[in-house]
Design a protein around this motif. Structure first.
Motif, PDB file in Angstrom:
ATOM      1  N   ARG A 467       8.159  -3.908  -8.142  1.00  0.00           N
ATOM      2  CA  ARG A 467       8.017  -4.502  -6.812  1.00  0.00           C
ATOM      3  C   ARG A 467       6.734  -3.969  -6.173  1.00  0.00           C
ATOM      4  O   ARG A 467       6.378  -2.801  -6.379  1.00  0.00           O
ATOM      5  CB  ARG A 467       9.215  -4.143  -5.937  1.00  0.00           C
ATOM      6  N   PRO A 468       6.017  -4.803  -5.424  1.00  0.00           N
ATOM      7  CA  PRO A 468       4.760  -4.340  -4.828  1.00  0.00           C
ATOM      8  C   PRO A 468       4.953  -3.054  -4.011  1.00  0.00           C
ATOM      9  O   PRO A 468       5.835  -2.970  -3.162  1.00  0.00           O
ATOM     10  CB  PRO A 468       4.342  -5.515  -3.939  1.00  0.00           C
ATOM     11  N   GLU A 469       4.127  -2.062  -4.327  1.00  0.00           N
ATOM     12  CA  GLU A 469       4.184  -0.763  -3.648  1.00  0.00           C
ATOM     13  C   GLU A 469       2.929  -0.592  -2.799  1.00  0.00           C
ATOM     14  O   GLU A 469       1.811  -0.867  -3.271  1.00  0.00           O
ATOM     15  CB  GLU A 469       4.287   0.364  -4.668  1.00  0.00           C
ATOM     16  N   ILE A 522      -7.753  -2.576 -12.042  1.00  0.00           N
ATOM     17  CA  ILE A 522      -8.431  -1.347 -11.640  1.00  0.00           C
ATOM     18  C   ILE A 522      -8.218  -0.271 -12.711  1.00  0.00           C
ATOM     19  O   ILE A 522      -7.077  -0.028 -13.133  1.00  0.00           O
ATOM     20  CB  ILE A 522      -7.915  -0.838 -10.282  1.00  0.00           C
ATOM     21  N   GLU A 523      -9.301   0.343 -13.152  1.00  0.00           N
ATOM     22  CA  GLU A 523      -9.204   1.520 -14.022  1.00  0.00           C
ATOM     23  C   GLU A 523      -9.705   2.722 -13.235  1.00  0.00           C
ATOM     24  O   GLU A 523     -10.825   2.716 -12.704  1.00  0.00           O
ATOM     25  CB  GLU A 523     -10.024   1.346 -15.290  1.00  0.00           C
ATOM     26  N   THR A 524      -8.852   3.760 -13.165  1.00  0.00           N
ATOM     27  CA  THR A 524      -9.192   4.940 -12.368  1.00  0.00           C
ATOM     28  C   THR A 524      -9.974   5.941 -13.210  1.00  0.00           C
ATOM     29  O   THR A 524     -10.078   5.822 -14.441  1.00  0.00           O
ATOM     30  CB  THR A 524      -7.919   5.598 -11.823  1.00  0.00           C
ATOM     31  N   ALA A 525     -10.499   6.958 -12.548  1.00  0.00           N
ATOM     32  CA  ALA A 525     -11.286   7.988 -13.236  1.00  0.00           C
ATOM     33  C   ALA A 525     -10.436   8.798 -14.203  1.00  0.00           C
ATOM     34  O   ALA A 525     -10.947   9.357 -15.173  1.00  0.00           O
ATOM     35  CB  ALA A 525     -11.940   8.907 -12.200  1.00  0.00           C
ATOM     36  N   THR A 526      -9.127   8.865 -13.975  1.00  0.00           N
ATOM     37  CA  THR A 526      -8.242   9.620 -14.870  1.00  0.00           C
ATOM     38  C   THR A 526      -7.646   8.756 -15.971  1.00  0.00           C
ATOM     39  O   THR A 526      -6.801   9.218 -16.735  1.00  0.00           O
ATOM     40  CB  THR A 526      -7.110  10.270 -14.052  1.00  0.00           C
ATOM     41  N   GLY A 527      -8.032   7.491 -16.053  1.00  0.00           N
ATOM     42  CA  GLY A 527      -7.605   6.633 -17.148  1.00  0.00           C
ATOM     43  C   GLY A 527      -6.479   5.676 -16.835  1.00  0.00           C
ATOM     44  O   GLY A 527      -6.130   4.851 -17.692  1.00  0.00           O
ATOM     45  N   GLU A 528      -5.843   5.714 -15.662  1.00  0.00           N
ATOM     46  CA  GLU A 528      -4.793   4.761 -15.339  1.00  0.00           C
ATOM     47  C   GLU A 528      -5.375   3.357 -15.173  1.00  0.00           C
ATOM     48  O   GLU A 528      -6.461   3.195 -14.593  1.00  0.00           O
ATOM     49  CB  GLU A 528      -4.056   5.149 -14.049  1.00  0.00           C
ATOM     50  N   ARG A 529      -4.681   2.401 -15.699  1.00  0.00           N
ATOM     51  CA  ARG A 529      -5.088   0.993 -15.579  1.00  0.00           C
ATOM     52  C   ARG A 529      -4.027   0.283 -14.733  1.00  0.00           C
ATOM     53  O   ARG A 529      -2.907   0.044 -15.198  1.00  0.00           O
ATOM     54  CB  ARG A 529      -5.220   0.352 -16.952  1.00  0.00           C
ATOM     55  N   LEU A 530      -4.391  -0.014 -13.505  1.00  0.00           N
ATOM     56  CA  LEU A 530      -3.437  -0.555 -12.530  1.00  0.00           C
ATOM     57  C   LEU A 530      -3.769  -1.997 -12.194  1.00  0.00           C
ATOM     58  O   LEU A 530      -4.915  -2.450 -12.355  1.00  0.00           O
ATOM     59  CB  LEU A 530      -3.456   0.298 -11.249  1.00  0.00           C
ATOM     60  N   TRP A 531      -2.745  -2.681 -11.698  1.00  0.00           N
ATOM     61  CA  TRP A 531      -2.906  -4.076 -11.245  1.00  0.00           C
ATOM     62  C   TRP A 531      -2.643  -4.072  -9.749  1.00  0.00           C
ATOM     63  O   TRP A 531      -1.498  -3.985  -9.303  1.00  0.00           O
ATOM     64  CB  TRP A 531      -1.912  -4.979 -11.982  1.00  0.00           C
ATOM     65  N   LEU A 532      -3.747  -4.108  -8.957  1.00  0.00           N
ATOM     66  CA  LEU A 532      -3.643  -4.080  -7.510  1.00  0.00           C
ATOM     67  C   LEU A 532      -3.966  -5.455  -6.941  1.00  0.00           C
ATOM     68  O   LEU A 532      -4.690  -6.247  -7.545  1.00  0.00           O
ATOM     69  CB  LEU A 532      -4.605  -3.046  -6.914  1.00  0.00           C
ATOM     70  N   PHE A 533      -3.421  -5.715  -5.777  1.00  0.00           N
ATOM     71  CA  PHE A 533      -3.786  -6.960  -5.086  1.00  0.00           C
ATOM     72  C   PHE A 533      -3.973  -6.672  -3.604  1.00  0.00           C
ATOM     73  O   PHE A 533      -3.377  -5.744  -3.039  1.00  0.00           O
ATOM     74  CB  PHE A 533      -2.752  -8.061  -5.310  1.00  0.00           C
ATOM     75  N   PHE A 534      -4.842  -7.507  -3.020  1.00  0.00           N
ATOM     76  CA  PHE A 534      -5.074  -7.448  -1.583  1.00  0.00           C
ATOM     77  C   PHE A 534      -4.428  -8.685  -0.964  1.00  0.00           C
ATOM     78  O   PHE A 534      -4.770  -9.824  -1.313  1.00  0.00           O
ATOM     79  CB  PHE A 534      -6.565  -7.418  -1.251  1.00  0.00           C
ATOM     80  N   ALA A 535      -3.443  -8.478  -0.054  1.00  0.00           N
ATOM     81  CA  ALA A 535      -2.764  -9.570   0.643  1.00  0.00           C
ATOM     82  C   ALA A 535      -3.539  -9.878   1.915  1.00  0.00           C
ATOM     83  O   ALA A 535      -3.818  -8.974   2.719  1.00  0.00           O
ATOM     84  CB  ALA A 535      -1.329  -9.182   0.961  1.00  0.00           C
ATOM     85  N   HIS A 536      -3.891 -11.149   2.092  1.00  0.00           N
ATOM     86  CA  HIS A 536      -4.724 -11.552   3.230  1.00  0.00           C
ATOM     87  C   HIS A 536      -3.943 -11.681   4.525  1.00  0.00           C
ATOM     88  O   HIS A 536      -4.541 -11.916   5.580  1.00  0.00           O
ATOM     89  CB  HIS A 536      -5.432 -12.861   2.911  1.00  0.00           C
ATOM     90  N   GLY A 542      -1.134  -7.859   5.979  1.00  0.00           N
ATOM     91  CA  GLY A 542      -1.594  -7.715   4.612  1.00  0.00           C
ATOM     92  C   GLY A 542      -1.974  -6.287   4.287  1.00  0.00           C
ATOM     93  O   GLY A 542      -1.508  -5.322   4.889  1.00  0.00           O
ATOM     94  N   GLY A 543      -2.862  -6.144   3.269  1.00  0.00           N
ATOM     95  CA  GLY A 543      -3.301  -4.842   2.822  1.00  0.00           C
ATOM     96  C   GLY A 543      -3.265  -4.761   1.310  1.00  0.00           C
ATOM     97  O   GLY A 543      -3.109  -5.765   0.604  1.00  0.00           O
ATOM     98  N   TRP A 544      -3.462  -3.544   0.798  1.00  0.00           N
ATOM     99  CA  TRP A 544      -3.487  -3.315  -0.644  1.00  0.00           C
ATOM    100  C   TRP A 544      -2.106  -2.878  -1.150  1.00  0.00           C
ATOM    101  O   TRP A 544      -1.412  -2.095  -0.509  1.00  0.00           O
ATOM    102  CB  TRP A 544      -4.522  -2.236  -1.000  1.00  0.00           C
ATOM    103  N   PHE A 545      -1.764  -3.392  -2.341  1.00  0.00           N
ATOM    104  CA  PHE A 545      -0.485  -3.078  -2.968  1.00  0.00           C
ATOM    105  C   PHE A 545      -0.689  -2.947  -4.477  1.00  0.00           C
ATOM    106  O   PHE A 545      -1.587  -3.579  -5.058  1.00  0.00           O
ATOM    107  CB  PHE A 545       0.561  -4.182  -2.701  1.00  0.00           C
TER     108      PHE A 545
END
Length: 551
Positions: A467-469, A522-536, A542-545
């Motif tokens: 679920r979007p966090e 998004i790939e972070t400096a520590t290697g995590e590969r995340l799927w983020l979205f910006f809600a308009h 809205g915001g980032w999740f």
């Protein structure tokens, strides 16, 4: 041999079924209430309610205003259908050819059977006596055709009563009656000439060969036509079936439709109206009685082995396979225990069922002993023989089969037996652009594996979705250089996107009330590969999740 049809109508079936449950007749008005067009109406009444002036189809609020002591119960169509099925089995004593006429009637083909009960009158009297002992009201009709028997059961003894209608010539204004005097009798509202004699029906039994004369004096509703057709005849001043039968067939078909003429032909026996009896249900069960009660797991397993072979032989004889099997253990004190197992695929081999039942033996408490075991296939399906295939198919099949039994099916069956069939699921792809709706979850025991390659997502979707966090980042559609998620600070190394997804405009999904989303990988400096979205933003801010994690 002349065909003879018996119609058994239970006008108070739903009400009397409830009365049987609560212990018998009530001295006060009683009704069963159902819904018609969103309104609560009376669908069945006892005799006291009818005496109080209530009627079927009457709104409940009007009925309670007329009769303050009215006792009601809700309609239960499923239980009423099962009760009618039980009555069908009872009616099988008169003839093997019995069919149901939902919701409250049976039809019986008595051809060649009445003499076994002393004649038609004695048979009908026995049916009425049986129903009286059961606390049921019965109206029976016996005739040469199904339509005539149906009419006698419901309208015998009733005559066509004149109804007020603006089209009836007998209701014309005084100024026009001088013209009516020059018309023929039936044009002035009198009875139409009828070739059939207008004798009253002789009780509820129509003598052989006198179908038309018995139907003639009955009201037009006895033809079983739709209400609008019956009203159309009434507007013409017609009151009885005999008056309708005297009309020319060509004009009748032209004005009221060919189906009206066909209905009349079936009632008179000029067109066939077959009776299709319900086929007896297929039952597959075996049982074993023991001379002495047993109480060990080994004895129960040995009994299962003895019972499965004849059970599976009966299944193969009918071309069926078991999907659910019940093992019942009966104790000397009259109590019993039972367990059920489900199979992923219909099976008619004892080994497939034996393994699952063996896993349930430990749940049976023998107590003071078990004097009878019974195994029943409570749900079955057709089983088709497997066709021979070539070397390539056989090699591929060997990867998933062992000894002719599907390995995946065995796994699903054993997991379902241990965990419950609702806990073992599989995913199928779904046609939706919403990420969380890209697949549907089905029960593994009642679905087949997806036969085609899984549709490739473009762009790819994350391996783990949640679920979007919320993500703590500046409210800017540009990917943040730094953000905080799950209590940790992250630094963006690469960002790929955006992929814009809009909500389904035809649905009000609470999860998408924050508006259109722009997804970024998004790939972070520590290697995590995340799927983020910006809600308009939309109905919600809205915001980032964070919506997923790539493997």
């Amino acid at each position: 041999m002349a065909r003879r049809i018996l119609s058994l109508w239970f006008p108070r079936l739903a009400a009397e079924r409830w009365l049987r449950r609560i212990g018998g007749a009530l001295p006060q008005p009683f009704a069963v209430v159902g819904e018609t067009g969103g309104a609560q109406v009376l669908v069945s009444l006892n005799a006291e309610a009818e005496t109080a002036g209530l009627r079927r189809g009457q709104p409940l609020r009007d009925a309670t205003a007329m009769c303050s002591g009215l006792l009601t119960r809700p309609a239960d169509p499923v239980s009423e259908a099962l009760f009618l099925t039980a009555l069908r089995r009872w009616a099988g004593k008169f003839s093997p050819w019995v069919a149901e006429e939902p919701p409250d009637a049976l039809v019986v083909d008595l051809t060649g059977c009445a003499h076994l009960f002393g004649g038609e009158a004695a048979l009908l009297a026995e049916a009425e006596a049986d129903c009286a002992r059961l606390g049921l009201t019965l109206c029976g009709g016996l005739a040469d055709t199904r339509g005539a028997a149906w009419a006698l059961a419901r309208f015998a003894g009733q005559s066509g009563q004149p109804l007020r209608s603006g089209d009836d010539i007998a209701q014309e204004a005084r100024a026009t009656r001088s013209h009516a005097a020059r018309r023929r009798g039936w044009e002035r509202g009198g009875a139409l000439p009828s070739a059939a004699s207008a004798t009253e029906p002789q009780g509820l039994i129509a003598p052989p060969g006198q179908t038309e004369s018995v139907l003639a004096p009955l009201p037009i509703a006895a033809l079983g036509l739709p209400p609008e057709r019956t009203e159309g005849f009434t507007r013409l001043g017609l009151r009885t079936v005999g008056e309708v039968l005297a009309l020319p067939r060509a004009g009748l078909a032209r004005r009221f439709g060919a189906d009206t003429v066909a209905r009349i032909d079936r009632a008179l026996g000029l067109a066939p109206e077959p009776i299709s009896p319900a086929a007896p249900p297929l039952r597959f069960a075996t049982r074993m009685q023991f001379p002495e009660p047993i109480g060990t797991a080994a004895d129960i397993a040995a009994g299962i082995d003895r019972l499965l072979d004849p059970l599976c032989a009966r299944l193969r004889e009918k071309g069926r396979g078991a999907r659910r099997v019940r093992l019942q253990a009966l104790h000397p004190d009259g109590t019993s225990q039972w367990v059920e197992v489900g199979l992923a695929q219909a099976a008619d081999q004892p080994d497939r069922i034996r393994t699952l039942l063996a896993m349930k033996i430990e749940t049976i408490d023998p107590g003071f002993g078990i004097d009878c075991l019974r195994i029943e296939a409570i749900q079955t399906e057709p089983v088709h023989p497997v066709q021979h295939r070539g070397h390539f198919e056989a090699t591929a099949d060997a990867m998933t089969r062992q000894g002719g039994t599907p390995r995946l099916g065995d796994l699903i069956e054993r997991l379902s037996t241990r965990l419950g069939s609702e806990s073992v699921t599989r995913a199928h792809p779904a046609d939706s652009h919403i990420p969380e709706k890209g697949s549907i979850i089905l029960s593994a025991a009642w679905s087949e594996p997806w036969a085609e390659p899984w549709p490739a997502a473009n762009p790819p979707r994350p391996l783990v979705m949640m679920r979007p966090e919320p993500v703590q980042a500046p409210e800017d559609p540009t990917p943040p250089a730094r953000f905080r998620w799950r209590g940790r600070n992250h630094e963006t190394r690469t960002a790929l996107g955006p992929e814009r997804l809009a909500p389904e405009w035809w649905l009000d999904d609470p999860a998408w009330r924050s508006g259109v989303r722009d997804y970024w990988r998004i790939e972070t400096a520590t290697g995590e590969r995340l799927w983020l979205f910006f809600a308009h933003g939309g109905a919600l801010s809205g915001g980032w999740f964070a919506h997923g994690i790539f493997g």
